[in-house]
Design a protein around this motif. Structure first.
Motif, short mmCIF file in Angstrom:
data_model
loop_
_atom_site.label_atom_id
_atom_site.label_comp_id
_atom_site.label_asym_id
_atom_site.label_seq_id
_atom_site.Cartn_x
_atom_site.Cartn_y
_atom_site.Cartn_z
N VAL A 189 0.83 -1.20 0.00
CA VAL A 189 0.00 0.00 0.00
C VAL A 189 0.86 1.25 0.00
N ALA A 190 1.84 1.27 0.88
CA ALA A 190 2.74 2.42 0.99
C ALA A 190 4.08 1.95 1.54
N THR A 191 5.15 2.45 0.96
CA THR A 191 6.49 2.12 1.44
C THR A 191 7.25 3.41 1.69
N LEU A 192 8.07 3.36 2.71
CA LEU A 192 8.84 4.54 3.10
C LEU A 192 10.25 4.11 3.42
N SER A 193 11.21 4.64 2.68
CA SER A 193 12.61 4.32 2.90
C SER A 193 13.22 5.31 3.87
N VAL A 194 14.03 4.80 4.75
CA VAL A 194 14.81 5.63 5.65
C VAL A 194 16.27 5.42 5.29
N ILE A 195 16.93 6.48 4.92
CA ILE A 195 18.34 6.39 4.50
C ILE A 195 19.12 7.42 5.29
N TYR A 222 17.10 9.55 7.65
CA TYR A 222 16.10 10.47 7.13
C TYR A 222 15.09 9.73 6.26
N ALA A 223 13.82 10.01 6.49
CA ALA A 223 12.76 9.38 5.72
C ALA A 223 12.61 10.03 4.35
N ARG A 224 12.50 9.19 3.34
CA ARG A 224 12.29 9.67 1.98
C ARG A 224 10.80 9.84 1.71
N VAL A 225 10.49 10.36 0.54
CA VAL A 225 9.09 10.52 0.15
C VAL A 225 8.48 9.14 -0.02
N PRO A 226 7.33 8.88 0.58
CA PRO A 226 6.72 7.55 0.48
C PRO A 226 6.28 7.23 -0.94
N TYR A 227 6.24 5.93 -1.21
CA TYR A 227 5.68 5.45 -2.47
C TYR A 227 4.31 4.87 -2.15
N THR A 274 -1.91 8.58 3.33
CA THR A 274 -0.65 9.26 3.61
C THR A 274 0.11 8.49 4.66
N ALA A 275 1.34 8.09 4.32
CA ALA A 275 2.20 7.39 5.28
C ALA A 275 3.19 8.39 5.87
#
Length: 121
Positions: free
Chosen positions: A48-54, A57-62, A72-73
């Motif tokens: 449904v929604a994925t959020l990368s932390v690199i 710092y969290a990136r823009v969710p997909y 909204t994630a």
């Protein structure tokens, strides 16, 4: 060992809103992926929604196309809680929603037990 606990599921009418939350315990490192999946009755589990932390710092969710613009994630209370705000819910959003964590968004390693979301017409 990472443990995930989802909360916030329930029943609402179509057009309503729900907010899911996932608390992650034992999460370490500065690079990982947190995600929400769902599985509707008789269907395969889908992201449904994925959020990368690199680098911490969290990136823009997909978002899946079926939920983009409605869901909204975000990370709450630091990086160990992943929320999913769901607006304008549809009957087809009915599913068990799972929180997941992995080293990258293509490979989830840890899963929560799921929380049921039921949307009525």
């Amino acid at each position: 060992q990472v443990q995930l606990m989802e909360s916030g599921g329930g029943s609402v009418q179509a057009g309503g809103s729900l907010r899911l939350s996932c608390a992650a315990a034992g999460l370490t490192g500065s690079r990982y992926c947190m995600a929400w999946f769902r599985q509707a009755p008789g269907k395969e589990r889908e992201p449904v929604a994925t959020l990368s932390v690199i680098g911490g710092y969290a990136r823009v969710p997909y978002y899946a196309s079926s939920v983009e613009g409605r869901f909204t994630a975000s990370q709450d209370n630091g990086l160990n809680t992943l929320a999913l705000q769901m607006n304008n819910l549809k009957v087809e959003d009915t599913a068990v929603y799972y929180c997941a964590v992995g080293g990258w968004c293509g490979g989830m390693e840890y899963w929560g037990n799921g929380t049921l979301v039921t949307i009525s017409s």
